[in-house]
Design an enzyme around this catalytic site. Structure first.
Site: not given
Ligand code: GCW
Length: 714
Positions: A401, A407, A305, A182, A379
């Site tokens: 955070e 992004e 993830e 990102r 997100d």
């Molecule tokens: O926003 C999403 C992103 C991922 C990222 C994830 C996270 C680092 O698309 O690329 O991974 O969140 O925050 O862990």
């Protein structure tokens, strides 16, 4: 030869402002434009005396003299003795003669707060910059320079400033191969291959910039982590970076890959309850601290993830976090455990999953664990309600955070000033303890009396000459730091400061440029995801619109999962008749959003599935209002372009053209967003785009055919 000379000579004539590439950020130290102010300031700065012999004290002396000389056009050098109209900087230890009024104030400023006071010392009129540590004095120095750079009078100063948040930390999603997840501003600034031998000047300038806004920690590596960084050769590199950053008050953290004991330790398991695993982490922590004695600790993304974590061994997040916390606690380290956890196997509404996972663990984390929570439950969308975890875990210190890298907010092609978004979240009322339990009061520790507090920002910094890809991305780095220091600052004030330091303090310029910045986030929401729409970006790279995608690897990576468009209407029902995500909020919050007719319209489609013909507060049908918002988003970008065009006389050509070109790209992208989304949603609403609007000039098929296999940051 003659020709060349002519061209070169013409450039400065173009605007009368010297060309800049943006590398100097907000620390340009160009001569103050107004002669009267310059003369006035010069009278207060006839000399500089910095007490103390540490590396930080040397940095203070250098920064102060470079800054003052640049801004005032003087040639002051650091002096040993003080004189009238001197700036004197130091701690009570390095400067025992400090005026007692300053000393008294330092009783309440902790290790990082500072005092700047016009005073008398040893019979001389001086300006004292003081703190209890050298780093605090450095923060005071940068504040003093900010006053000068923002054209404020420095005649009679009486300033006391203490940070509201302890750990003000950047999270770099930088891989050791220099690809930045990102990242839209080139490669990682960490040149691992040439470390530890080669120290890039950028590291120092990065440290200066961070310290100038009070950022005091950094996580060097991606949360999708690589255990390699914890091997001996890499720890030597980490140590070198830590050595550069330390005098600027910046502590280094690393991301810990949960399966590291297997990958680099040769163990058969990474089970947090296995004694060999526990021992491995303790030894690893000892090794890290032998390289970096003030190492901050670990940031961990686990069981999310595809990342490994304690659940691979049937253990919960607290068991995982506590094991790492025990390893670093003898050294004073902490663990920042991320709450960004959701699972493909769970059919539960994704925005509910972090709360379901972590709320039951409140009170079982070790003292040196913080839970790091993204601002919203999903997100980093252009607009999200605050995460329901804020206010729901009183026994656990929660770190905020934020994402600085854009992004989902136009990446590095769109001018989107994020302070209004940060502020919207910080000011939101969680109703955790009656009214006015703001998110800010949760994360600064004041609501529950937590000792430790933290705010993290996912960095937008890269190897591009201007650091952030889009020049205005610098404002988001700046704003993050300023808000982490003092979340009571207003986005306008921060924009004003940044603009003055980055461009000029001309009043006309400031009014217009501030207007562009202040309107930009709301514009982005309208041309991307108005009225609570979310996660309808292109899958994978998240560049541009793709609300039609329904074949991603997992259900909750599909835009169709989030907008739920059908013949009846649009939006995700999260009220009690739907996924009931609202039940995770305090009753006061729930009441605000639960009823469709009273739900604030900017969150409508986040919480409700709304009929296309539903009557909005202004009397328009929902579909028509959706069109209106998409169109007004594009209009706002057009107006931003016009306003910027009028600023040509105030900006050097290089930076002016950079922003001009990107604003043109932004307009194209805004139109793309608007048309692609409306054409797609229209296949459900079956309603026309009102004729008063310019009609899309491309087909939905065209938009659906666009592919971006090499979009950055993916
Ligand atoms: O926003 C999403 C992103 C991922 C990222 C994830 C996270 C680092 O698309 O690329 O991974 O969140 O925050 O862990």
């Amino acid at each position: 030869m003659k020709k060349l000379f002519l061209i070169v000579a013409c450039i400065p004539l173009f605007t009368g402002v010297r060309a800049e590439n943006g590398y100097d950020l907000w620390m340009r130290y160009h001569r103050i434009e107004r002669a009267s102010l310059r003369t006035d300031s010069k009278r207060c700065i006839e000399g500089v005396t910095v007490h103390g012999g540490t590396a930080t004290a040397r940095i203070i002396a250098h920064e102060l003299t470079t800054g003052v000389n640049g801004l005032l056009g003087t040639a002051v050098t650091p002096a040993d003795r003080i004189g009238d109209n001197f700036i004197v900087a130091g701690t009570p230890v390095s400067m025992p003669a400090m005026p007692s009024s300053v000393k008294d104030k330092l009783q309440h400023t902790g290790g990082e707060g500072f005092v700047i006071e016009s005073s008398t010392m040893q019979g001389k009129h001086v300006t004292v910059i003081a703190g209890n540590t050298d780093v605090a004095v450095l923060y005071g120095t940068f504040h003093y320079l900010r006053l000068l750079q923002t054209a404020r009078s420095i005649r009679r100063l009486a300033i006391v400033s203490v940070p509201r948040i302890d750990i003000r930390i950047l999270n770099h999603w930088d891989n050791v191969n220099r690809h930045v997840e990102r990242g839209y501003a080139g490669q990682s600034i960490w040149d691992w291959h040439r470390l530890p031998g080669y120290i890039d000047r950028r590291y120092v300038d990065y440290a200066r910039a961070c310290a100038s806004v009070g950022i005091n920690a950094t996580v060097l590596t991606n949360v999708n982590s690589n255990a390699l960084v914890m091997t001996a050769p890499y720890l030597e590199k980490v140590a070198e970076l830590a050595n550069v950053l330390r005098p600027y008050g910046i502590r280094v953290f690393l991301t810990a890959r949960f399966s590291a004991p297997i990958e680099i330790g040769g163990l058969k398991t990474a089970d947090p309850l296995d004694t060999l695993v526990q021992q491995w982490w303790r030894t690893k922590a000892d090794e890290i601290y032998s390289h970096v004695p003030d190492f901050g600790g670990f940031l961990v993304k686990a069981n999310s993830e595809g990342q490994p974590g304690p659940q691979n061994y049937g253990r919960n997040h607290a068991e995982g976090a506590n094991m790492l916390a025990d390893a670093v606690s003898p050294h004073g380290g902490i663990v920042m455990w991320r709450a960004f956890v959701y699972s493909n196997e769970t059919p539960e509404d994704r925005v509910k999953q972090a709360y379901s996972e972590f709320k039951p663990l409140d009170g079982v984390f070790r003292k040196n664990v913080m839970l790091q929570v993204k601002n919203g439950p999903l997100d980093f969308q252009p607009r999200e309600p605050f995460s329901p975890l804020f206010g729901a875990m009183p026994k656990t210190p929660l770190a905020m955070e934020f994402q600085i890298t854009q992004e989902y907010l136009g990446q590095a092609t769109n001018l989107v000033y994020l302070a209004p978004m940060y502020k919207e979240v910080l000011d939101a009322d969680t109703h955790a303890k009656g009214n006015r339990s703001t998110v800010a009061s949760v994360i600064d520790g004041s609501l529950e009396g937590h000792e430790r507090s933290a705010m993290a920002g996912v960095s937008n910094i890269g190897s591009d000459i201007n650091w952030t890809g889009h020049l205005f991305g610098q404002a988001n780095w700046y704003a993050f730091g300023r808000l982490a220091w003092d979340h009571a600052l207003s986005p306008e004030t921060i924009a004003d400061e940044w603009l003055k330091q980055t461009f000029t303090d001309d009043a006309t310029f400031l009014t217009k440029a501030k207007h562009i910045m202040m309107a930009s986030r709301d514009a982005a929401v309208r041309y991307m995801t108005p009225m609570g729409l979310h996660h309808i970006m292109g899958t994978g790279h998240h560049y541009g619109p793709a609300p039609w995608v329904n074949d991603a690897g997992r259900a909750d990576w599909n835009p169709v999962y989030y907008h739920k468009a059908d013949a009846q209407g649009l939006g995700f029902n999260r009220s009690s008749t739907g996924s009931d995500a609202l039940a995770q909020y305090a009753p006061g919050v729930r009441a605000r959003f639960e009823i469709l007719s009273s739900c604030p319209e900017e969150y409508l489609l986040w919480f409700h599935h709304v009929p296309w013909g539903y009557t909005m507060k202004n009397g328009a049908a929902m579909w028509d209002e959706l069109c209106a918002r998409y169109y007004s988003g594009v209009d706002s970008v057009r107006s931003m372009r016009q306003q910027w065009a009028a600023l040509r006389p105030y900006v050097d050509e290089e930076r002016f053209e950079h922003v001009t070109m990107l604003l043109a790209v932004q307009e194209q992208e805004a139109v793309w967003w608007r048309d692609a989304c409306l054409l797609y949603f229209q296949t459900f609403s079956k309603m026309p785009i009102p004729v008063r609007y310019e009609q899309p000039d491309r087909t939905l098929e065209y938009y659906r055919s666009l592919k971006f296999p090499y979009a950055p940051g993916n």
